[in-house]
Design an enzyme around this catalytic site. Structure first.
Site, PDB file in Angstrom:
ATOM      1  CG  ASP A 344      -1.620   0.084   3.798  1.00  0.00           C
ATOM      2  OD1 ASP A 344      -0.963  -0.483   4.687  1.00  0.00           O
ATOM      3  OD2 ASP A 344      -1.436  -0.097   2.585  1.00  0.00           O
ATOM      4  CD  GLU A 373       1.971   0.765   7.338  1.00  0.00           C
ATOM      5  OE1 GLU A 373       2.801  -0.153   7.396  1.00  0.00           O
ATOM      6  OE2 GLU A 373       1.184   0.914   6.382  1.00  0.00           O
TER       7      GLU A 373
END
Length: 622
Positions: A344, A373
């Site tokens: 993330d 990400e």
């Protein structure tokens, strides 16, 4: 007049694309004789250097009566980015050969302006083999499938929505807060129950949004990394999911949320759920060094200003050991059966932390997969005042490919194919080949509108949640959206990389932003046409090896039509996409004369007839 220089054609620059360190690169420029170049220099600057270096090109004769050929070699010796253009010393002045827009590609100007990028990555950099040629499937665990097994949940600070087909709670509570505390009770056993369905779709990898103990339905507010959230099940349930998935050739990767924890966590413990410990309540806590307090306890750094998500100091030795140590969180879930991690907000993680994480992952399993990400071009991304090193061989294997997503969506919504192809080619030029073959190509995620809504719905334009909750596609919009989604997904499945389907996109789900893009999978109410389409695309990827790690050739891009070729030593496939409002008559490239359309288009007298808002493929074996 020939193009002076095209960095994406091997005639001008060989080899094409990113290169390993110490790889010689040959440059060739075709310059108008009318410019009267006396000398030509390749101007190169390493990303972190202040000064440019200059390499003389050799005059190599004439290309035609109006054009002359200049050539040189350059070998990048350092890992990182290089920037380059050409300097023309003429009898009258100095001119520069620099990049231009997609219509011109390059042009000669009076000032240097823009530069081309050359990416140089670590020698011997390899990415895992198992994702190549496969299909990924992203699951938001609370909303995919409920096994029917009731759990003994001790917490009471949540609501259970028993109508599987209802909208998630979207209105603020009496305090004006969005708590994300409504649950539909989707669980790990529910995912295991649907493995047969995923296998028929051609899925080879499941990406799970966070499964650790947390107090929101999205679970990005980690309460305890070391525990599986009881609403989802147990560690044994996770291990069983991984075991049964692997029996079907399906790997599982987890979401790693390491830039912040929840304020309501064993580590921070703002609400006191975990007793008297935690950094918020005790300066002697073993977790105190993880956080940065301006003034303890209430003034602390938090993720994007959300007080419920205190940021961690990822370079803190105690935090690093907890996550990346020999018995850390990374290895714990790998030992339970996972095959890697999606990170993330990777662009908010320091280089040092990601390098430590890579070492931990690869020491445990060299074939484990690490995807980050990153929303922009990850090869030249800057964050926190520095150029990032995501794809150079010491951090990530792959990134979420939002650049391809943007290119596909923009093409479907009217962008000229030349711009779409330019976006695609920029990634292929800038990313290392080991990364390209495992790029995570999504059309929608838990952070974006559903692709069907994005393609056919009224633009969001900042409208509020009430409008989003009450706005659905009309029958006409939905009919057109399904046609566009078929074209978009066909591009997603045939471009370089690893297509990732967000759960329910293949079933025709729609919805604007969070939480409307996170509704429950519509079991029993699926759009069968789209499911069969995705099965067909999955079968195509399995059959055609050129789509696994094949070269990419820009065949045609103009107006509302785009086509490309993928090829390797075994197969080649010609892919055509027509988003115009009339049928296109297409002459396939040489070598495809005896090939047959795979998706049923008319083919007569060596002319392929591609219907409006559709696509076609022709494959040959070599």
């Amino acid at each position: 007049m020939p193009i002076p220089f095209d960095s994406q054609k091997i005639y001008y620059r060989s080899p094409f694309g990113a290169v390993e360190e110490s790889t010689p690169v040959h440059f060739r420029a075709l310059l108008p004789r009318s410019v009267h170049s006396r000398t030509v220099e390749l101007c190169v600057k390493y990303d972190y250097d202040y000064n440019w270096e200059y390499h003389r090109l050799i005059w190599c004769g004439t290309f035609d009566k109006d054009t002359e050929i200049w050539e040189c070699d350059f070998t990048p010796e350092r890992i990182g980015l290089y920037w380059y253009f050409f300097k023309l010393n003429t009898a009258e002045s100095v001119k520069y050969l620099v990049p231009s827009d997609p219509y011109k590609i390059s042009e000669i100007q009076d000032s240097p302006g823009r530069s081309w990028q050359l990416t140089c990555y670590k020698k011997g950099f390899e990415t895992p083999k198992w994702p190549v040629g496969g299909v990924m499937y992203q699951i938001f665990p609370d909303r995919f499938n409920f096994s029917g097994e009731e759990k003994n949940i001790k917490r009471t600070d949540f609501t259970r929505n028993k109508d599987w087909y209802a909208l998630p709670q979207w209105e603020p509570n009496e305090n004006g807060e969005i708590t994300n505390s409504d649950f539909f009770m989707g669980d790990l056993k529910g995912i295991t129950q649907k493995l047969d369905y995923l296998e028929k779709l051609g899925v080879t990898c499941i990406y799970l949004n966070p499964i650790g103990e947390a107090y929101s339905n999205h679970r990005y507010d980690t309460g305890d990394y070391s525990n599986v959230d009881p609403i989802l099940g147990t560690e044994e349930d996770f291990a069983e999911l991984c075991r049964q998935a692997k029996q079907r050739g399906i790997h599982v990767i987890n979401d790693g949320v390491f830039s912040h924890t929840g304020a309501d966590s064993v580590y921070f413990n703002r609400s006191g759920r975990y007793g008297d410990g935690g950094a918020y309540r005790d300066k002697e806590s073993p977790y105190f060094s993880w956080y940065k307090f301006n003034e303890w306890p209430d003034n602390y750094h938090s993720w994007w200003g959300f007080y419920t998500l205190p940021e961690v100091i990822e370079t803190d030795p105690a935090f690093n050991e907890y996550i990346n140590g020999k018995d850390g969180i990374i290895r714990k879930y790998m030992r339970l059966g996972n095959s890697g991690w999606r990170l993330d907000v990777a662009d908010e993680l320091p280089d040092e932390f990601m390098e430590n994480l890579r070492k931990s992952v690869k020491d445990e399993n060299p074939e484990a997969f690490i995807v980050g990400e990153v929303w922009e071009d990850a090869s030249n991304k800057e964050s926190y005042g520095a150029r990032r090193k995501f794809l150079l061989g010491s951090q990530l294997d792959s990134v979420m490919n939002y650049v391809f997503r943007g290119a596909i969506i923009n093409f479907c919504r009217g962008q000229d194919a030349r711009h779409t192809m330019a976006q695609i080619m920029s990634v292929i030029e800038n990313y290392p080949r080991p990364v390209l073959r495992v790029l995570m190509n999504s059309l929608s995620t838990h952070d974006t509108e559903r692709i069907l809504t994005m393609l056919a719905g009224e633009p969001l334009n900042g409208r509020d949640r009430a409008w989003q909750a009450n706005t659905k596609l009309s029958p006409e919009q939905r009919e057109r959206g399904i046609k566009l989604l078929k074209v978009a997904s066909a591009m997603q499945y045939t471009l370089p990389g690893f297509p990732c389907v967000y759960y329910g996109d293949e079933a025709g789900m729609e919805g604007y932003r969070d939480p409307f893009n996170r509704c429950c999978y519509p079991w029993g109410r699926e759009n069968r046409e789209l499911i069969e389409w995705h099965k067909k695309l999955g079968a195509l990827r399995e059959e055609c090896s050129a789509l696994w790690d094949g070269d990419f050739i820009d065949a045609f891009a103009e107006g509302r039509r785009l086509s490309y070729i993928r090829h390797d030593q075994k197969t080649a496939i010609y892919c055509v996409f027509n988003l115009g409002d009339r049928e296109e008559e297409v002459a396939p490239p040489p070598g495809y004369g005896d090939a047959k359309p795979m998706f049923g288009s008319k083919y007569e007298n060596h002319i392929l007839y591609v219907k409006p808002c559709s696509c076609e493929f022709m494959m040959i074996e070599r």
